[in-house]
Design an enzyme around this catalytic site. Structure first.
Site, PDB file in Angstrom:
ATOM      1  CE1 TYR A 266      -4.477   1.701   0.839  1.00  0.00           C
ATOM      2  CE2 TYR A 266      -2.846   2.597   2.590  1.00  0.00           C
ATOM      3  CZ  TYR A 266      -3.823   3.082   2.072  1.00  0.00           C
ATOM      4  OH  TYR A 266      -4.614   3.799   2.232  1.00  0.00           O
TER       5      TYR A 266
ATOM      6  CE  LYS B  82      -3.526   4.995  -0.900  1.00  0.00           C
ATOM      7  NZ  LYS B  82      -4.722   5.055  -2.222  1.00  0.00           N
TER       8      LYS B  82
HETATM    9  P1  NAI Z   1     -13.904   2.510   1.289  1.00  0.00           P
HETATM   10  O1  NAI Z   1     -13.590   1.169   1.272  1.00  0.00           O
HETATM   11  O2  NAI Z   1     -15.043   2.798   1.645  1.00  0.00           O
HETATM   12  O3  NAI Z   1     -13.505   3.061  -0.425  1.00  0.00           O
HETATM   13  C1  NAI Z   1     -13.429   2.597  -0.982  1.00  0.00           C
HETATM   14  C2  NAI Z   1     -13.963   2.303  -2.795  1.00  0.00           C
HETATM   15  O4  NAI Z   1     -13.087   1.730  -3.658  1.00  0.00           O
HETATM   16  C3  NAI Z   1     -14.977   1.600  -2.635  1.00  0.00           C
HETATM   17  O5  NAI Z   1     -16.231   1.052  -1.924  1.00  0.00           O
HETATM   18  C4  NAI Z   1     -14.953  -0.075  -3.453  1.00  0.00           C
HETATM   19  O6  NAI Z   1     -16.000  -0.970  -3.650  1.00  0.00           O
HETATM   20  C5  NAI Z   1     -14.137   0.918  -4.381  1.00  0.00           C
HETATM   21  N1  NAI Z   1     -13.250   0.184  -5.411  1.00  0.00           N
HETATM   22  C6  NAI Z   1     -12.360  -0.808  -4.490  1.00  0.00           C
HETATM   23  N2  NAI Z   1     -11.736  -1.745  -5.472  1.00  0.00           N
HETATM   24  C7  NAI Z   1     -12.329  -0.756  -6.591  1.00  0.00           C
HETATM   25  C8  NAI Z   1     -12.090  -1.208  -8.073  1.00  0.00           C
HETATM   26  N3  NAI Z   1     -10.807  -2.172  -8.771  1.00  0.00           N
HETATM   27  N4  NAI Z   1     -12.606  -0.715  -9.222  1.00  0.00           N
HETATM   28  C9  NAI Z   1     -14.010   0.500  -8.178  1.00  0.00           C
HETATM   29  N5  NAI Z   1     -14.038   0.417  -7.547  1.00  0.00           N
HETATM   30  C10 NAI Z   1     -13.260   0.025  -6.154  1.00  0.00           C
HETATM   31  O7  NAI Z   1     -12.563   3.381   1.695  1.00  0.00           O
HETATM   32  P2  NAI Z   1     -11.762   5.094   2.518  1.00  0.00           P
HETATM   33  O8  NAI Z   1     -11.167   5.158   3.470  1.00  0.00           O
HETATM   34  O9  NAI Z   1     -13.080   5.725   1.337  1.00  0.00           O
HETATM   35  O10 NAI Z   1     -10.946   5.015   0.943  1.00  0.00           O
HETATM   36  C11 NAI Z   1     -10.811   6.205  -0.517  1.00  0.00           C
HETATM   37  C12 NAI Z   1      -9.472   5.943  -0.161  1.00  0.00           C
HETATM   38  O11 NAI Z   1      -8.551   6.915   0.295  1.00  0.00           O
HETATM   39  C13 NAI Z   1      -8.814   5.041  -0.917  1.00  0.00           C
HETATM   40  O12 NAI Z   1      -7.930   4.781  -2.372  1.00  0.00           O
HETATM   41  C14 NAI Z   1      -7.914   4.987   0.671  1.00  0.00           C
HETATM   42  O13 NAI Z   1      -6.507   4.166  -0.309  1.00  0.00           O
HETATM   43  C15 NAI Z   1      -7.392   6.368   0.402  1.00  0.00           C
HETATM   44  N6  NAI Z   1      -6.990   6.286   1.676  1.00  0.00           N
HETATM   45  C16 NAI Z   1      -8.098   6.973   3.370  1.00  0.00           C
HETATM   46  C17 NAI Z   1      -7.977   6.809   4.760  1.00  0.00           C
HETATM   47  C18 NAI Z   1      -8.448   7.139   5.637  1.00  0.00           C
HETATM   48  O14 NAI Z   1      -8.136   7.382   6.930  1.00  0.00           O
HETATM   49  N7  NAI Z   1      -9.963   6.217   5.199  1.00  0.00           N
HETATM   50  C19 NAI Z   1      -6.534   6.937   4.985  1.00  0.00           C
HETATM   51  C20 NAI Z   1      -5.453   6.819   3.500  1.00  0.00           C
HETATM   52  C21 NAI Z   1      -5.916   7.092   2.420  1.00  0.00           C
END
Ligand code: NAI
Length: 588
Positions: free
Chosen positions: A449, A453
Site C-alpha cells: 500500500y 501510495k
Molecule cells: P472505502 O473502502 O470506504 O472506499 C473505497 C471504495 O473503492 C469502495 O467502495 C470500493 O468498493 C471501491 N473500490 C475498490 N476497488 C475498486 C476497483 N478496483 N474499482 C472500482 N472501485 C473500487 O475506503 P475509503 O477510506 O473511503 O478510501 C478511499 C481512498 O482513500 C482509498 O484510496 C484509500 O486508500 C484512501 N485513504 C483513506 C484513508 C482513510 O483514513 N480512510 C487514509 C489514507 C488513504
C-alpha cells in the site's frame, strides 16, 4: 421494545416537503411575531425566521421516520437539545429535501436514553440551507448498557446580560403554533394534559424556541435573520401558555453570544445552554455547474462524500464503484454505486453509476466513456478507489503486492489516461490522486500500500508538468477518515469524529476552477489541513568534482549533506540538476 442500536449510521430520508410564504407567515405568528415584526408576517419583502427550519411542518415526516428507525418509545419522548447550523438564507418558498442519520445513542440508565440525529436540508435552488442536530430524550429507553453522553455545559458570564428581551405568549398560543405541524394532544387537549401530569395544555418547546430565536435576532442582528449562523440550546422545563418569558443574551465575542430563556416571574430556566453565532453568509462561490466529475470508488466512504458534495454544488457526476470486498476479492456488486446515484438524484442532482474495475485499462476507458456518453465530457477525475491487503513484508505474497498496486497505482493510470486526452483537447482539467500517510511516512504491514501510495505522488509530479500548458492541474490528498478501510485501526471515539465529509472541502477546492496550485500534497482529516512536500537540503560538495571522493571523505561531511537547513522544494527534475551544476560553477 428496546431501542434499535443498529440504526446508528443508517441513512434516513430523503424526505421532501414543499412550502409557501403562508407556511413562513403562519410559523412567525405561531411564535409571537406580529405588526412589530412585519417583515416575518407580510408577504411583501417577507423574511424567514431562522428557527422556521425546525418548524414541524418541514420536519414531522423526518422525525416520524427517525422514531420508527430507532424504535424509540414515543410515550416517553422529549426534545432534549437542538443545534442548527445555517449555510444559506432560507427562501420564502420552495421544496426542501432532508437526509440524515442517527449519529449516537447514549444510555442514561434509569433516567432514559438520548438519541442524536443529524440531518441536512437542501433547497430546490440547489443550496444547502441548514444542518440540524437534534437530541431526543427518551425517558423510557435507558438501561441497555450503552455509553453515557459527554456533558457539555455552557458557562454564562458572571455579569448582567447585555440584552433582555421579554416575550409574552398568549393563553392561546399553542392553538396557533400547532398549525405549523405539531398537533400532539398535550398542547391542545386539557384532559390529555391532565393525564400526562400537567394542569393544562403546555407550550410546545419549539414554540418557546421560536420566541428565543426572535429575541436573538432582535438584539443581535435586527431585521437580518439571514445573519444567524448557528443556534444551539437545551430544553429544560415546560411552560404554560400566557406565562411571560425573558431571553437573556450575553455578547461574548465577535459574532458570538450565549443565551437562555427564563420564566419572567420565577426565573426558572425554560431553555438553557444557549449558544448563538452570527455574521454574514460566506457565499457558495466554489461551484461546479456544467462540470463533469468522475469519482472512482464513490460507492462508500470518502468517494461517496466527494460525489455528493460535487453534485450539491452543480457537478454532473459519474459514480464509479466495483462494489467488491475490502481486500478487493469477490465479484463485486452494483449496489453501492447505484445507492449513491439515488442519493444524488433524490437531492435534485445529476449522476450516473459505473461499475467498472479501475484496475484494468478497459475498465478505465469505460469509466471515462460513461462520462462522455452521459454528459459529453470530463473535467474532473478523483482517483479514490482503494483496497487493503496488509501483511508484514515476508508474508507479503506476490498476489497481495500486485492487487494493491493494480487498484491504487494502475487504477489511477487507467482512469486518468483516457480522461487526460479529453482534458488536453478542451484545455481544462482537474485531477486528484489519493495518497496516504502510510506512503508519505511509512507504516508497518503496508509495504504494498505504501509503495502504491507514494508511486501516485510520482505520477502526479510528472503529470502536473505535462498538464500545465492545458490548464490541467494535478494535486494529491492524504486523507484521514472513518471508513471500512480504517474501522479496525482507529479507536471507536476517534472513528466517530473522523467523518469523510471533513476531507471534502480540500478535495473540492483542488477540483475547482479557483484552484491555483498543481503538484501539491495535502494531509486532511477532522478539520485539520497541512501540506506535505518533498524538501531537498542545501547539500555539500565533497572533493573537487574531478576525482571520485572516498566514502570516508563523504562521512566527514555527513552533517552538511544531511541537514535540511536551507531546504527547498523543486518543481522539476531540471531544478535539481541545475542545483548540482551550480554547486560546481564558479561563484559570481
Ligand atoms: P472505502 O473502502 O470506504 O472506499 C473505497 C471504495 O473503492 C469502495 O467502495 C470500493 O468498493 C471501491 N473500490 C475498490 N476497488 C475498486 C476497483 N478496483 N474499482 C472500482 N472501485 C473500487 O475506503 P475509503 O477510506 O473511503 O478510501 C478511499 C481512498 O482513500 C482509498 O484510496 C484509500 O486508500 C484512501 N485513504 C483513506 C484513508 C482513510 O483514513 N480512510 C487514509 C489514507 C488513504
Amino acid at each position: 421494545m428496546a431501542l434499535n442500536l443498529d440504526s446508528i449510521g443508517k441513512p434516513i430520508g430523503p424526505v421532501t416537503k414543499e412550502y409557501t410564504w403562508k407556511d413562513v407567515v403562519l410559523y412567525a405568528l405561531g411564535v409571537g411575531a406580529g405588526f412589530n415584526e412585519l417583515e416575518y408576517c407580510y408577504e411583501k419583502d417577507l423574511k424567514v425566521l431562522p428557527s422556521f427550519s425546525i418548524a414541524s411542518i418541514l420536519n414531522i415526516d423526518f422525525l416520524a421516520i427517525l422514531a420508527e428507525t430507532t424504535n424509540i418509545n414515543l410515550a416517553g419522548i422529549l426534545h432534549g437539545e437542538q443545534e442548527l447550523i445555517f449555510h444559506n438564507p432560507i427562501p420564502t418558498e420552495g421544496t426542501l429535501t432532508t437526509t440524515g442519520s442517527v449519529t449516537h445513542i447514549y444510555d442514561k440508565g434509569d433516567k432514559g436514553a438520548l438519541v442524536v440525529a443529524e440531518f441536512d436540508t437542501v433547497h430546490s435552488n440547489g443550496k444547502k440551507l441548514y444542518t440540524s442536530i437534534v437530541t431526543l430524550f427518551s425517558r423510557l429507553d435507558g438501561g441497555f448498557g450503552g455509553p453515557d453522553a459527554p456533558v457539555k455545559e455552557v458557562v454564562f458570564p458572571d455579569r448582567d446580560p447585555d440584552h433582555v428581551i421579554e416575550g409574552v405568549p398568549t393563553k392561546d398560543q399553542p392553538l396557533i403554533y400547532r398549525l405549523t405541524g405539531d398537533v400532539f394532544q398535550l398542547h391542545v387537549d386539557p384532559e390529555f394534559a391532565k393525564m400526562a401530569g400537567f394542569e393544562k395544555p403546555i407550550m410546545h418547546g419549539l414554540c418557546t424556541h421560536g420566541y428565543a430565536c426572535r429575541a436573538l435576532t432582535q438584539s443581535l442582528f435586527p431585521g437580518k435573520p439571514e445573519q444567524m449562523r448557528r443556534m444551539t440550546c437545551r430544553f429544560s422545563k415546560t411552560l404554560y401558555p400566557g406565562e411571560a418569558v425573558k431571553t437573556l443574551v450575553w455578547e461574548t465575542g465577535d459574532g458570538q453570544a450565549l443565551w437562555k430563556t427564563v420564566h419572567s416571574e420565577t426565573g426558572v430556566e425554560i431553555i438553557t445552554n444557549g449558544e448563538c453565532e452570527y455574521g454574514d453568509v460566506v457565499e457558495e462561490t466554489v461551484r461546479f455547474d456544467d462540470r463533469v466529475a468522475v469519482v472512482t470508488g464513490a460507492g462508500a466512504g470518502l468517494g461517496r462524500a466527494y460525489a455528493l458534495e460535487l453534485a450539491k454544488r452543480g457537478a454532473k457526476v459519474v459514480v464509479n464503484d466495483l462494489g467488491g470486498a475490502r481486500d478487493g476479492s469477490g465479484k463485486g456488486t452494483s449496489s453501492p454505486a447505484e445507492a449513491v446515484v439515488k442519493e444524488i438524484r433524490d437531492l435534485g442532482g445529476e449522476a450516473v453509476a459505473n461499475f467498472d474495475n479501475v484496475a484494468t485499462p478497459e475498465g478505465g476507458e469505460n469509466i471515462i466513456k460513461t462520462a462522455v456518453d452521459a454528459f459529453g465530457s470530463v473535467d474532473i477525475v478523483i482517483n479514490n478507489a482503494g483496497i487493503l491487503r496488509d501483511k508484514s513484508f515476508t508474508k507479503m505474497a506476490p498476489e497481495n503486492w500486485a492487487s494493491v498496486l493494480a487498484v491504487h497505482l494502475n487504477g489511477a493510470y487507467n482512469v486518468t489516461r483516457p480522461a487526460f486526452r479529453v482534458m488536453k483537447e478542451k484545455g481544462y482539467g482537474r485531477i486528484i490522486m489519493t495518497t496516504s500517510a502510510a506512503g508519505l511516512y511509512g507504516n508497518f504491514g503496508q509495504t504494498n500500500y505504501s509503495a502504491a501510495k507514494m508511486a501516485l505522488v510520482g505520477l502526479m509530479n510528472a503529470l502536473k508538468i505535462e498538464g500545465a500548458k492545458y490548464d490541467i492541474k494535478v494535486n494529491t490528498v492524504a486523507p484521514l477518515a472513518a471508513s471500512r478501510l480504517t474501522e479496525d485501526i482507529m479507536p471507536e471515539d476517534l472513528f466517530k469524529k473522523m467523518k469523510p465529509e471533513f476531507v471534502s472541502p480540500m478535495t473540492l477546492f483542488l477540483c475547482s476552477e479557483e484552484c491555483p496550485v498543481s503538484g501539491n500534497i495535502y494531509n486532511v482529516g477532522m478539520g485539520f489541513f497541512n501540506r506535505a512536500a518533498m524538501v531537498t537540503g542545501g547539500g555539500a560538495v565533497v572533493g573537487d568534482g574531478e576525482t571520485v571522493p572516498s566514502p570516508e571523505a563523504l562521512m566527514a561531511k555527513l552533517e552538511d549533506i544531511t541537514t535540511m537547513d536551507q531546504g527547498k522544494e523543486f518543481q522539476h527534475l531540471n531544478d535539481q540538476v541545475g542545483e548540482i551544476m551550480a554547486a560546481f560553477s564558479p561563484k559570481g
